[in-house]
Design a protein around this motif. Structure first.
Motif, PDB file in Angstrom:
ATOM      1  N   UNK D 169      -1.908 -15.221   3.173  1.00 37.97           N
ATOM      2  CA  UNK D 169      -2.494 -13.932   3.621  1.00 37.97           C
ATOM      3  C   UNK D 169      -2.083 -13.024   2.327  1.00 37.97           C
ATOM      4  N   UNK D 170      -0.899 -13.043   2.018  1.00 34.52           N
ATOM      5  CA  UNK D 170      -0.779 -12.163   0.712  1.00 34.52           C
ATOM      6  C   UNK D 170      -1.677 -12.537  -0.347  1.00 34.52           C
ATOM      7  N   UNK D 171      -1.855 -13.674  -0.627  1.00 35.40           N
ATOM      8  CA  UNK D 171      -3.007 -14.130  -1.745  1.00 35.40           C
ATOM      9  C   UNK D 171      -4.261 -13.420  -1.439  1.00 35.40           C
ATOM     10  N   UNK D 172      -4.756 -13.746  -0.299  1.00 32.72           N
ATOM     11  CA  UNK D 172      -6.321 -13.324   0.124  1.00 32.72           C
ATOM     12  C   UNK D 172      -6.102 -11.804  -0.080  1.00 32.72           C
ATOM     13  N   UNK D 173      -5.004 -11.000  -0.091  1.00 33.91           N
ATOM     14  CA  UNK D 173      -5.362  -9.513   0.031  1.00 33.91           C
ATOM     15  C   UNK D 173      -5.390  -9.081  -1.256  1.00 33.91           C
ATOM     16  N   UNK D 174      -5.179  -9.831  -2.599  1.00 32.55           N
ATOM     17  CA  UNK D 174      -5.159  -9.490  -3.662  1.00 32.55           C
ATOM     18  C   UNK D 174      -6.433  -9.379  -4.057  1.00 32.55           C
ATOM     19  N   UNK D 175      -6.755  -7.969  -4.756  1.00 33.50           N
ATOM     20  CA  UNK D 175      -8.315  -7.671  -5.252  1.00 33.50           C
ATOM     21  C   UNK D 175      -8.355  -8.228  -6.677  1.00 33.50           C
ATOM     22  N   UNK D 176      -9.325  -8.923  -7.158  1.00 27.61           N
ATOM     23  CA  UNK D 176      -9.510  -9.317  -8.561  1.00 27.61           C
ATOM     24  C   UNK D 176      -9.546  -8.474  -9.365  1.00 27.61           C
TER      25      UNK D 176
END
Lengths: 349, 349, 349, 349
Positions: D169-176
């Motif tokens: 979930x942490x990774x998914x939350x990172x905006x490119x």
């Protein structure tokens, strides 16, 4: 690929526009442990500096080099040696007209064709000012050679300036490797009998916005045999690229050069007294004999109007000599390192 | 770093010893989609081949090129293009004496100093035979230019051979880019009035083991403005390295060259009719005008004894011309690619 | 700049498309006097050859190398060494469909995006067939090291193949530098207890058009301390570029690698028995200890339909091992030569 | 050949020892007309600077960059761009002990083996301080890409630090492309739930002279398809060399990486949601999809005694991230220029 790098193993990368804040060089490939001769660096910069006499450009350039890296406690570290000089006397306002009107005979217009702009600050990289960086790099190359091949000498002098030419006696009197001997002469033209006349010619040229071409002769003595590669990095090819990379240089000949083109071979190749007719290089590789090169320079382009304010030289040759010498030292250092790789018998981990 | 590679973006790597099994070239950097002109390749190889007349070496070399890679259905693939020629007429026994006795004026002794051996098979890489690979690489460069800059022309001819020189009328009569015009003349010396005398001279030289120097003139027409880099890869520097990389070449001048060294500038830089005195290059960058280069060649070294059996030429100039042209094409292709990188306005992913 | 050249001082330039007439390599920079071990060359080619067992592609490749230059009387000449192999079993008709339909997971489509075409002859340069040239170049690098650093050994083996992994005992049993030990195992996976199961898995994969990934482990023993450059040509960086330049390689770790990312330092840096956790490289420079690298390979892309006719492998790992070893030898040879330039104290002309 | 140069067409040459007077970079190959974003340069330098929080080294470095060349009126000139930073807080006395006693786990001893000396001023080139120059060079590369490929984004973050790992979930939350998002987290580890625990861990590590390894993940989004060369400069190989050239980096994986080595292909190559398992690169060439790379870092070597005075970090990962991003930008700029040369159809003089 790099338009601002010279050399394969002992390389320099130069930067800086003529009237930007600084010029500099990064020397990469110099081995560790070479004594760093700061006096030599200063001396070479002083030799190329304009403003030292009436017959060169009056532009003031202090050219105080600052060594930013690569040297510690008087020796090279084996890491890149960066040296910069600040531009003290940059007067970009002198050049603001260039943006509007390219100067005839200058590179301004081709530069515009290439990059889509003319750097309005005095010719940018195409200026002779860029050679400060080469002289600094060449001084480091000289230091390397001084450490590993102390008998090697590079001697440059003006062989002709406009209508003046050295006599054979003048040439005989030049001691190899004595740049101080040459430097004591006006325009580095070591002809005692013609000094007064030459000085008058150049002063007049300066006043009237004229300029003269000239011919530089370079001697390389005490170069070890075996420098140079047999196919594409022949020593003569690298020397040619080095010398033709200097602005206003418009040719080169080694040894007998153009005269050789009219010669018949049985005479040409006989051993004779003096320098070898093939210029100390055979099959692209140094023989150990004196290498002689001659480089013609065209007259500088700046005519009166710009010259007065742009502070250019009536003859580029005197200032080109230390630059050419620097380029020669760079080629020698490069091929000296290359030579280490050829010596298969000594290779051991 | 590579002693056998030439060029920065459009590069050739050559291989092969004079009397080894094959010579070859790998062209790397040629873009995809260039029509591959096999006839041009054959034609250029034929032009440099010895044995085509009485005045060049009688050595038989079929020089049938085989394209091993990089071309498919008549177009370049964007992958390296390797081309080899087999040595049909290798006679190493002719050269077995070299291992024992270096030939005077040849590179045999410096080669030995460098690599610790003399390749006994005919001079190894230092031989003129190596230029087969350059001619093949140059032909590919020519194909690239033909596709992207079809008006570019390279024309080489002998300006002088020993005591013979072209007249100004002879020079005027040469049509730009017509190598076939030049090729119809003995020794590529396009002087109808002197052909008979020159032929006699060369035949006699051949019989007596003499050799003559000569001067090649090269014209580059229709070259786009903006080729060349302002500092170290000035077009003139790269042309000089290219031409001085050819064996027996002992100098170069661009435009007025050595004559320019005696000139005063106000006259020198005036627009005049004909080729520009600075050789079509200013600030290291092409102007779009004709580039004129002159390259002196020293007499070949082989004297009678070796010449008879070693099959060398009384004058290297005729055969050097296609080689020099090839080197010029290589420099042009390299700088053409480099030019693509300068065009900032057009850069888009 | 060259897309087909590897190395800085000891360089290879490769050429040849998968289904073109030949593949080849030009080795430039190998010093003179290195004994040329033809058997080693043949042996390495045989090791990478498909068709030698049931579990690799059935494609027939004789791979008879021909040395075209650079070697004379069993020793290198110091000139470029060109070696080619002819393609005997090229069946371009198998691949004619590619021009119409790019294969899923292959590079065909990106290749088309890049060069504007798909070479219809079997993947062109992107094919694993290109590695023949690397293996030949690596063999020459190996010969150089054998001459100058005879204790240096490179050992590669499969650490895992799909679901199979070596046990710690399997790893302990591998003798350094004994490629013949590894080669006797199916798929170069030296786990006697798992051989039968692995063989069954790969045969089934082959029949069903499946493919497996795997992990290669490489040991470099007896490497001299001091190889590598401190900034951009760190030994680890060059090894990474070398290994990631192999198709299907999708990562690398040195020493403890990914495990190190979870470690605390006081334990990590303690001297322990066995290979150093940092992989024998500190500050980018070899320490003299064993270098351990692990390279994961993704499963090959070819699915059933194409695989049958395209003759691809159920697992690329066994054939990748000699290629990786070749790349390691090339890096070592390059840095060995580089090392010569660092040794300032010994530099003398 | 140059140990301090990176890149083929868009190149940087770096110089400066850790505790010498200055560090710098020369960017060569950047085309003319690129808007020079001084704020971006400052921002990137600030991001890598130590001393900005409790969990990185307390060393004070102002890092005020001075642009010495190559930029005029806010745009690049097409000439080399030299940028230097002065060392304000150099305390060489901290390091005088090194000359006598090499630090365990540091490169001091291998450096001595290589160059015959240990630069007593703080590790010389091997220090992390050298990365200032890379960050400056990377910022210029970023400016070029911003001009020609504005959708390209590079995003780095810590995936694990010692025992802490991001959740899915942490990774998914990172905006490119939102480096500011990542930068707001302690140690660039964007896991809100673990921040407090991580901060405590790092403070304790700092007090006790411990250090932790970690794993960096990098995303490259919006990269044009077609970047990379098919054989030796595969995009993955150049990315690997770029990342492994950073001190303490001990591996890399693209896409599924090490996990791929255990996969079977039919599943692996299926299109799935999210980033491609092969890391957005096929056949060495970018596909246009997201490129994902993961780089493990070993724990830093400095233990308590030296750490206190040498001001080193308990975990190198946070500061390595901007350096890795810079290296990625450099690789992209290089291949972007390279791409221009491939586009044969558009080539015209």
């Amino acid at each position: 690929m790099s338009a601002n790098r010279f050399g394969e193993l002992f390389t320099i990368t130069t930067f800086g526009e003529s009237h930007g804040p600084a010029l500099g060089v990064v020397v990469d490939g110099c081995p560790a442990g070479v004594p760093f001769d700061h006096d030599l660096l200063l001396h070479e910069l002083r030799r190329r500096r304009p403003g030292s006499s009436d017959v060169v450009s009056a532009r003031e350039e202090a050219d105080e080099p600052e060594v930013l890296s690569g040297v510690h406690e008087g020796k090279t570290l084996g890491t890149p040696i960066a040296i910069v000089v600040r531009s003290r006397d940059a007067r970009p306002e002198d050049y603001t007209q260039i943006a509007r009107r390219p100067r005839p005979g200058h590179a301004d217009d081709v530069w515009k064709a290439k990059f889509g702009h003319v750097d309005p600050r005095g010719g940018g990289r195409a200026s002779g000012r860029e050679t400060v960086a080469r002289v600094m790099g060449g001084a480091v190359a000289h230091m390397l050679l001084a450490a590993v091949s102390p008998d090697t000498r590079v001697t440059g002098f003006a062989r002709t300036i406009g209508p003046h030419s050295l006599t054979e006696e003048d040439v005989q009197a030049i001691p190899a490797g004595q740049v101080k001997f040459v430097d004591q002469f006006v325009a580095r033209f070591p002809a005692p009998q013609q000094t007064t006349a030459l000085e008058a010619l150049l002063k007049e040229a300066r006043d009237q916005g004229l300029s003269y071409g000239g011919l530089v002769e370079l001697w390389v003595d005490g170069v070890p045999a075996g420098l140079g590669q047999p196919v594409f990095h022949k020593l003569k090819a690298d020397l040619a690229a080095a010398c033709l990379g200097v602005g206003a240089a418009i040719g080169i000949e080694l040894g007998a050069g153009f005269e050789a083109s009219r010669a018949e071979g049985s005479a040409f190749h006989q051993p004779s007294s003096g320098a070898p007719p093939y210029g100390g290089i055979r099959g692209g590789i140094s023989t150990g004999e004196r290498i002689v090169a001659r480089i013609p320079f065209k007259p500088t382009a700046s005519l009166l109007d710009t010259a007065r304010r742009g502070r250019h030289d009536p003859c580029i040759v005197p200032r080109a000599i230390p630059v050419l010498e620097a380029m020669i030292w760079l080629v020698l250092a490069d091929h000296f390192l290359w030579r280490q790789l050829d010596r298969s018998a000594e290779l051991r981990c």
